[in-house]
Design a protein around this motif. Structure first.
Motif, PDB file in Angstrom:
ATOM      1  N   VAL A 150      10.302   4.930 -34.481  1.00  0.00           N
ATOM      2  CA  VAL A 150       8.990   4.288 -34.563  1.00  0.00           C
ATOM      3  C   VAL A 150       8.397   4.346 -35.963  1.00  0.00           C
ATOM      4  O   VAL A 150       7.342   3.773 -36.212  1.00  0.00           O
ATOM      5  CB  VAL A 150       8.003   4.949 -33.563  1.00  0.00           C
ATOM      6  CG1 VAL A 150       8.470   4.751 -32.134  1.00  0.00           C
ATOM      7  CG2 VAL A 150       7.829   6.428 -33.852  1.00  0.00           C
ATOM      8  N   ASP A 151       9.050   5.020 -36.871  1.00  0.00           N
ATOM      9  CA  ASP A 151       8.565   5.141 -38.246  1.00  0.00           C
ATOM     10  C   ASP A 151       9.024   3.922 -39.042  1.00  0.00           C
ATOM     11  O   ASP A 151      10.189   3.804 -39.418  1.00  0.00           O
ATOM     12  CB  ASP A 151       9.097   6.425 -38.876  1.00  0.00           C
ATOM     13  CG  ASP A 151       8.493   6.685 -40.249  1.00  0.00           C
ATOM     14  OD1 ASP A 151       7.783   5.797 -40.761  1.00  0.00           O
ATOM     15  OD2 ASP A 151       8.741   7.770 -40.806  1.00  0.00           O
ATOM     16  N   THR A 152       8.111   2.999 -39.307  1.00  0.00           N
ATOM     17  CA  THR A 152       8.478   1.769 -40.002  1.00  0.00           C
ATOM     18  C   THR A 152       8.957   2.023 -41.425  1.00  0.00           C
ATOM     19  O   THR A 152       9.758   1.248 -41.961  1.00  0.00           O
ATOM     20  CB  THR A 152       7.282   0.805 -40.042  1.00  0.00           C
ATOM     21  OG1 THR A 152       6.151   1.463 -40.633  1.00  0.00           O
ATOM     22  CG2 THR A 152       6.907   0.351 -38.622  1.00  0.00           C
ATOM     23  N   SER A 153       8.500   3.121 -42.050  1.00  0.00           N
ATOM     24  CA  SER A 153       8.940   3.421 -43.415  1.00  0.00           C
ATOM     25  C   SER A 153      10.408   3.837 -43.460  1.00  0.00           C
ATOM     26  O   SER A 153      11.039   3.847 -44.521  1.00  0.00           O
ATOM     27  CB  SER A 153       8.066   4.533 -44.021  1.00  0.00           C
ATOM     28  OG  SER A 153       8.242   5.753 -43.328  1.00  0.00           O
ATOM     29  N   ARG A 154      10.964   4.182 -42.278  1.00  0.00           N
ATOM     30  CA  ARG A 154      12.373   4.577 -42.191  1.00  0.00           C
ATOM     31  C   ARG A 154      13.187   3.545 -41.413  1.00  0.00           C
ATOM     32  O   ARG A 154      14.269   3.822 -40.927  1.00  0.00           O
ATOM     33  CB  ARG A 154      12.479   5.953 -41.531  1.00  0.00           C
ATOM     34  CG  ARG A 154      11.732   7.039 -42.321  1.00  0.00           C
ATOM     35  CD  ARG A 154      11.453   8.279 -41.506  1.00  0.00           C
ATOM     36  NE  ARG A 154      12.659   8.971 -41.066  1.00  0.00           N
ATOM     37  CZ  ARG A 154      12.660  10.079 -40.322  1.00  0.00           C
ATOM     38  NH1 ARG A 154      11.479  10.603 -39.945  1.00  0.00           N
ATOM     39  NH2 ARG A 154      13.781  10.651 -39.968  1.00  0.00           N
ATOM     40  N   GLY A 155      12.613   2.345 -41.302  1.00  0.00           N
ATOM     41  CA  GLY A 155      13.327   1.260 -40.638  1.00  0.00           C
ATOM     42  C   GLY A 155      13.169   1.215 -39.139  1.00  0.00           C
ATOM     43  O   GLY A 155      13.844   0.419 -38.479  1.00  0.00           O
ATOM     44  N   GLY A 156      12.297   2.050 -38.604  1.00  0.00           N
ATOM     45  CA  GLY A 156      12.093   2.054 -37.157  1.00  0.00           C
ATOM     46  C   GLY A 156      11.372   0.800 -36.685  1.00  0.00           C
ATOM     47  O   GLY A 156      10.379   0.383 -37.294  1.00  0.00           O
ATOM     48  N   ASP A 157      11.833   0.209 -35.610  1.00  0.00           N
ATOM     49  CA  ASP A 157      11.219  -1.018 -35.089  1.00  0.00           C
ATOM     50  C   ASP A 157      10.975  -0.954 -33.587  1.00  0.00           C
ATOM     51  O   ASP A 157      10.833  -1.984 -32.923  1.00  0.00           O
ATOM     52  CB  ASP A 157      12.102  -2.218 -35.408  1.00  0.00           C
ATOM     53  CG  ASP A 157      13.465  -2.143 -34.712  1.00  0.00           C
ATOM     54  OD1 ASP A 157      13.794  -1.069 -34.171  1.00  0.00           O
ATOM     55  OD2 ASP A 157      14.173  -3.163 -34.706  1.00  0.00           O
TER      56      ASP A 157
END
Length: 290
Positions: free
Chosen positions: A15-22
């Protein structure tokens, strides 16, 4: 609408968008897909006193109109899914609301077991927000009301003040309360004094402190349908504290005030403008607070 998702620590990267989570984007896309395929939408309904209420609407193609469903005290949206399914099969769109303190809508007290309602007029605001934000702009007319018990009380007040509905069916509406052997004047005095002494939080005599569950089916006064009883209990069990309530004194006083007002339904200069209403009492339950 804002979306919040709780995940275990080792899944944070999903869920972390800064780590590519989508994952959040994928959940949102799934919600949109379900809404498009089934017509089911969970709208955001915000009242003027800043409560966010739980509601739903489900649309069908070439709809014959929209049936607005209001449940009884302690009810929740899922309890009416079979009714919604049947209405949709007959070509009606449906919309339903958990009013404040009910189902998945916000509680008004820290103790979720205590049914709390200081003034039934608050439900008028719930209906205004629901109809103007979730129903009228999105659901096809004409609009039909279908209500049970406390929902019937709410709908009757709406029919007095608004011109939203073309027809209404109300099953066992809350238009009175059975007090057993107690004379009504004595009950009114005791409830009044209890609230003025700051003891409105007390349970009414004979009211249990905990909700009914699977084990309470035998001899219950509410239903003879064991399958639905178990189904409803199964929905509530993971959600403790439960969404069912025992009545307290302050709600009893509010209910009595509302009952006096509703005795005037059908009277006055606007009576001819009101839609046809079918009132279907069910044994003595039509006089119980429910």
């Amino acid at each position: 609408d804002p979306l919040e998702l709780e995940v275990a620590f080792d899944l944070v990267e999903l869920v972390d968008t800064s780590r590519g989570g989508d994952l959040l984007d994928r959940v949102k896309a799934l919600r949109r897909k379900v809404a498009m395929e089934t017509g089911l939408v969970i709208p955001l309904v915000r009242t003027r006193d800043n409560l966010v209420l739980r509601a739903m609407r489900a649309l069908v193609p070439n709809s014959r109109g929209t049936v607005v469903i209001l449940g009884g005290r302690g009810d929740f949206l899922e309890r009416y899914f079979e009714t919604m399914r049947d209405l949709m099969a007959r070509g009606f769109s449906v919309a339903a609301l958990d009013v404040r303190g009910q189902g998945g809508s916000p509680r008004l007290l820290k103790n979720r077991y205590r049914g709390h309602c200081r003034n039934f007029a608050d439900y008028n605001e719930d209906m205004r927000a629901f109809m103007t934000e979730a129903v009228l702009p999105h659901c096809p007319p004409p609009y039909f009301g279908l209500a049970h018990s406390t929902g019937g009380n709410i709908l009757l007040q709406v029919l007095r003040e608004r011109g939203w509905f073309s027809r209404a069916v109300i099953v066992a509406p809350l238009i009175g309360i059975v007090y057993g052997p107690w004379p009504l004047p004595i009950v009114k005095l005791l409830v009044f004094l209890t609230n003025r002494l700051g003891l409105g939080w007390m349970y009414l005599p004979g009211q249990g402190r905990w909700p009914l569950g699977r084990k309470d089916f035998d001899g219950n006064p509410l239903s003879s349908d064991r399958a639905r009883w178990d189904r409803d209990s199964g929905i509530l069990e993971p959600l403790q504290p439960s969404d069912q309530f025992r009545e307290v004194c302050v709600a009893s006083e509010a209910a009595h005030r509302r009952r006096v007002v509703l005795r005037r339904v059908g009277m006055g200069e606007r009576a001819a403008d009101r839609p046809p209403v079918a009132d279907l009492p069910v044994a003595d339950h039509s006089r119980h607070l429910g």
